[in-house]
Design a protein around this motif. Structure first.
Motif, PDB file in Angstrom:
ATOM      1  N   LEU A   1       6.537   8.457   8.637  1.00 19.12           N
ATOM      2  CA  LEU A   1       5.275   8.784   8.003  1.00 19.12           C
ATOM      3  C   LEU A   1       4.494   7.511   7.698  1.00 19.12           C
ATOM      4  O   LEU A   1       5.016   6.407   7.735  1.00 19.12           O
ATOM      5  N   THR A   2       3.234   7.666   7.400  1.00 19.80           N
ATOM      6  CA  THR A   2       2.333   6.510   7.410  1.00 19.80           C
ATOM      7  C   THR A   2       2.075   5.930   6.028  1.00 19.80           C
ATOM      8  O   THR A   2       2.386   6.525   5.003  1.00 19.80           O
ATOM      9  N   HIS A   3       1.447   4.758   6.047  1.00 15.78           N
ATOM     10  CA  HIS A   3       0.746   4.235   4.874  1.00 15.78           C
ATOM     11  C   HIS A   3      -0.655   4.840   4.976  1.00 15.78           C
ATOM     12  O   HIS A   3      -1.504   4.317   5.693  1.00 15.78           O
ATOM     13  N   PRO A   4      -0.901   5.960   4.285  1.00 12.83           N
ATOM     14  CA  PRO A   4      -2.040   6.806   4.663  1.00 12.83           C
ATOM     15  C   PRO A   4      -3.410   6.363   4.178  1.00 12.83           C
ATOM     16  O   PRO A   4      -4.419   6.824   4.710  1.00 12.83           O
TER      17      PRO A   4
ATOM     18  N   ASP B   1       0.821  -1.207   0.000  1.00 10.40           N
ATOM     19  CA  ASP B   1       0.000   0.000   0.000  1.00 10.40           C
ATOM     20  C   ASP B   1       0.856   1.259   0.000  1.00 10.40           C
ATOM     21  O   ASP B   1       2.036   1.231   0.332  1.00 10.40           O
ATOM     22  N   ASP B   2       0.233   2.373  -0.358  1.00 11.12           N
ATOM     23  CA  ASP B   2       0.967   3.619  -0.609  1.00 11.12           C
ATOM     24  C   ASP B   2       1.620   4.179   0.651  1.00 11.12           C
ATOM     25  O   ASP B   2       1.340   3.765   1.772  1.00 11.12           O
ATOM     26  N   THR B   3       2.500   5.152   0.445  1.00 10.06           N
ATOM     27  CA  THR B   3       3.311   5.716   1.521  1.00 10.06           C
ATOM     28  C   THR B   3       3.264   7.239   1.478  1.00 10.06           C
ATOM     29  O   THR B   3       3.425   7.848   0.419  1.00 10.06           O
TER      30      THR B   3
ATOM     31  N   MET C   1       2.943 -11.218  11.004  1.00 13.31           N
ATOM     32  CA  MET C   1       1.542 -10.922  10.711  1.00 13.31           C
ATOM     33  C   MET C   1       1.029  -9.729  11.502  1.00 13.31           C
ATOM     34  O   MET C   1       0.015  -9.120  11.139  1.00 13.31           O
ATOM     35  N   THR C   2       1.714  -9.380  12.578  1.00 14.05           N
ATOM     36  CA  THR C   2       1.236  -8.298  13.430  1.00 14.05           C
ATOM     37  C   THR C   2       1.422  -6.931  12.800  1.00 14.05           C
ATOM     38  O   THR C   2       0.681  -5.993  13.117  1.00 14.05           O
ATOM     39  N   LYS C   3       2.383  -6.769  11.900  1.00 15.24           N
ATOM     40  CA  LYS C   3       2.539  -5.458  11.248  1.00 15.24           C
ATOM     41  C   LYS C   3       1.273  -5.061  10.495  1.00 15.24           C
ATOM     42  O   LYS C   3       0.752  -3.962  10.706  1.00 15.24           O
ATOM     43  N   PRO C   4       0.710  -5.903   9.620  1.00 13.13           N
ATOM     44  CA  PRO C   4      -0.558  -5.516   8.998  1.00 13.13           C
ATOM     45  C   PRO C   4      -1.714  -5.404   9.991  1.00 13.13           C
ATOM     46  O   PRO C   4      -2.662  -4.652   9.762  1.00 13.13           O
ATOM     47  N   LEU C   5      -1.625  -6.138  11.093  1.00 18.71           N
ATOM     48  CA  LEU C   5      -2.645  -5.988  12.125  1.00 18.71           C
ATOM     49  C   LEU C   5      -2.655  -4.573  12.681  1.00 18.71           C
ATOM     50  O   LEU C   5      -3.704  -4.068  13.099  1.00 18.71           O
ATOM     51  N   HIS C   6      -1.492  -3.892  12.689  1.00 20.69           N
ATOM     52  CA  HIS C   6      -1.443  -2.504  13.143  1.00 20.69           C
ATOM     53  C   HIS C   6      -2.413  -1.638  12.338  1.00 20.69           C
ATOM     54  O   HIS C   6      -3.144  -0.817  12.899  1.00 20.69           O
ATOM     55  N   ALA C   7      -2.406  -1.800  11.015  1.00 22.55           N
ATOM     56  CA  ALA C   7      -3.321  -1.028  10.174  1.00 22.55           C
ATOM     57  C   ALA C   7      -4.766  -1.437  10.442  1.00 22.55           C
ATOM     58  O   ALA C   7      -5.673  -0.593  10.458  1.00 22.55           O
ATOM     59  N   GLY C   8      -4.980  -2.731  10.647  1.00 26.26           N
ATOM     60  CA  GLY C   8      -6.324  -3.210  10.945  1.00 26.26           C
ATOM     61  C   GLY C   8      -6.856  -2.648  12.244  1.00 26.26           C
ATOM     62  O   GLY C   8      -7.996  -2.171  12.323  1.00 26.26           O
ATOM     63  N   ARG C   9      -6.019  -2.683  13.266  1.00 26.44           N
ATOM     64  CA  ARG C   9      -6.453  -2.156  14.563  1.00 26.44           C
ATOM     65  C   ARG C   9      -6.628  -0.643  14.511  1.00 26.44           C
ATOM     66  O   ARG C   9      -7.509  -0.089  15.192  1.00 26.44           O
TER      67      ARG C   9
ATOM     68  N   VAL D   1       1.844  11.271  -2.366  1.00 27.08           N
ATOM     69  CA  VAL D   1       2.073   9.918  -1.867  1.00 27.08           C
ATOM     70  C   VAL D   1       2.908   9.135  -2.874  1.00 27.08           C
ATOM     71  O   VAL D   1       2.990   9.497  -4.045  1.00 27.08           O
ATOM     72  N   SER D   2       3.485   8.059  -2.390  1.00 31.34           N
ATOM     73  CA  SER D   2       4.255   7.159  -3.234  1.00 31.34           C
ATOM     74  C   SER D   2       3.470   5.863  -3.394  1.00 31.34           C
ATOM     75  O   SER D   2       3.096   5.235  -2.402  1.00 31.34           O
TER      76      SER D   2
END
Length: 505
Positions: free
Chosen positions: A149-152, A134-136, A248-256, A313-314
């Motif tokens: 900075l985030t994956h916004p 996903d974008d940055t 797997m917890t890194k993508p969970l960060h975005a989910g949470r 964004v990138s």
């Protein structure tokens, strides 16, 4: 004094006199120390965010902002569909099923299902970040570390989609909420002290929570006081640490982040309270989580201009940590221009600064999740296949004998000169020693592919969506989904878009 002796003294009333006798010594020590340095705490930022959310209107958003938002949606939905096929995403969906799995929001994936808005936001955002495709968000100055900075897109997108579907809003209202959350997330990430990232927080998880909360408060039309409470609740729910990169917890960060943002806004809508200034002061988010903030990057800057267009964004050309992408492109150019074959390679060196070498921390990778943060794998994949796409980032390819044999030949080297140039760009140099004695050198291009200076064309963006969505959808359905995304502001209901991507094949 032992605990037993203290309790005996306390029961006889002597403890108070013992404590009192020690006070002069404590006071003397305190008075001998220098007065603590006064710290300027953030003030007015919560109110500024609330004011921006309240005033955001789709009909006031510039055309180029809306156009860029649609590009982010194409990319975001594509990686969400592809990421839903990842093992971790399946586990999240199984978890949601175990919680009841009922509601009026859709979880996209191989087995689309209904859930509550918060649970759908959790599952869809976790899928969106599962492949790290996903974008940055981009830096504006050298002191803002790229990884800070985030994956916004993913978290406000998942929140806006889930709540928007439940409320049956129009495409324009959905897009308004997405852009509002996107902007709030980016400006908070720009403002917070870079120490937030240096200390180990994952900004997509921590700050993405505010993006999702802002989108949801917009859709729920909360009053300003409720919005402030939602931000305060979000501040306490914000979480995510970098030790979990490569799992797997890194993508969970975005989910949470998406789930917590929805939950915070929905609680506030029901009268749940929090501090009125969750971002501000000595105990607010900026101070506690980052040690402070540059307020000039937030209060006067919200929507002026929108971060989605400046600095922009990138869009990722590879499904892995974006910090490695310019290096991967440099290796690709070196390999193609010199027609390098894997059997010709003796050693590879990647010279870079700490902003790249520290996050891409795996020396060798055993799984595709580790490979996303492993420069030796990234270089090996390009050397072996001249590709590094969703079909290379698999456990099978990562564990294959050619990859495992190639990775030990790749060395990461800290370069002081590159480090001294700052962290606003992803800079590196690739050096390849061939067995015949030749040495090939290729510096990365700071105008990296997918960034504002070399953006994806419309055709390239569509190709990426088709490649991702093709894991689930037919070619005809892919074309239909793209048409709906590009005309989303004309849709009477966002449910049309959901149905186009969720109907069984």
């Amino acid at each position: 004094m032992t605990r037993k002796e203290f309790l005996r003294l306390a029961s006889s009333g002597a403890a108070a006199s013992v404590a009192a006798s020690s006070m002069p010594r404590i006071a003397a020590r305190a008075s001998s120390q220098a007065a603590p340095r006064k710290i300027a705490f953030a003030a007015g930022t919560t109110a500024a965010v609330v004011s921006f959310i309240t005033g955001a209107r789709f009909d006031r958003m510039p055309d180029h902002v809306v156009a860029e938002a649609k590009r982010c949606l194409i990319d975001g939905f594509g990686v969400m569909l592809a990421g839903s096929t990842a093992q971790g995403s399946g586990i999240v969906r199984d978890y949601v099923k175990s919680c009841g799995g009922r509601g009026d929001a859709t979880i996209l994936g191989p087995d689309p299902m209904a859930a509550s808005a918060a649970q759908a936001a959790l599952a869809n955002a976790a899928s969106g970040h599962a492949l790290d495709y996903d974008d940055t968000q981009l830096s504006t100055t050298p002191d803002r570390i790229f990884g800070l900075l985030t994956h916004p897109t993913v978290s406000p997108l998942a929140a806006s989609l889930a709540v928007g579907e439940r409320l049956n809003v129009s495409g324009a209202v959905f897009l308004e909420a997405f852009l509002t959350g996107f902007e709030v997330e980016c400006k908070i990430a720009e403002a917070i002290n870079p120490d937030h990232y240096v200390r180990g927080f994952h900004s997509t998880g921590t700050i993405g929570t505010f993006g999702a909360a802002a989108s949801t408060t917009k859709l729920l039309s909360l009053k300003p006081a409720q919005m402030a409470h939602a931000l305060g609740i979000a501040a306490s729910m914000s979480s995510g640490i970098r030790v979990n990169f490569g799992s797997m917890t890194k993508p969970l960060h975005a989910g949470r982040a998406a789930e917590n943002g929805v939950t915070a806004a929905e609680l506030a809508a029901r009268g749940f309270t929090a501090g009125d200034d969750g971002l501000d002061g000595e105990w607010g988010f900026f101070r506690v989580m980052g040690g402070g903030a540059d307020i000039a990057r937030l209060i006067p800057a919200l929507g002026k201009p929108f971060s989605i267009v400046d600095p922009g964004v990138s869009v990722k050309p590879y499904p892995c940590g974006s910090l490695g992408h310019p290096t991967m492109d440099a290796m690709m150019k070196l390999v193609v221009d010199n027609d390098v074959k894997p059997e010709q390679v003796d050693r590879v060196r990647v010279r870079a600064g700490s902003n790249i070498l520290d996050p891409l921390r795996y020396k060798t990778a055993k799984t595709e999740l580790e490979a996303k943060f492993c420069l030796p794998f990234m270089m090996s994949s390009i050397l072996l296949r001249r590709r590094a796409g969703i079909r290379e980032f698999t456990d099978e390819f990562v564990s294959s004998a050619p990859v495992q044999a190639m990775m030990p030949r790749v060395e990461s080297v800290f370069d002081k000169e590159i480090e001294a140039r700052g962290f606003d760009k992803m800079r590196s140099v690739v050096e390849v020693d061939l067995k015949d004695g030749r040495k090939l050198v290729q510096p990365s291009d700071e105008r990296y592919r997918g960034g504002p200076e070399r953006p994806f064309t419309r055709a390239e963006l569509h190709d990426k969506f088709a490649d991702c969505a093709g894991l689930l959808l037919s070619a005809e359905r892919i074309r239909h989904a793209l048409d709906l995304i590009e005309s989303v502001d004309q849709l009477k209901s966002v449910r049309e878009l959901v149905q186009a991507m969720a109907k069984p094949a």
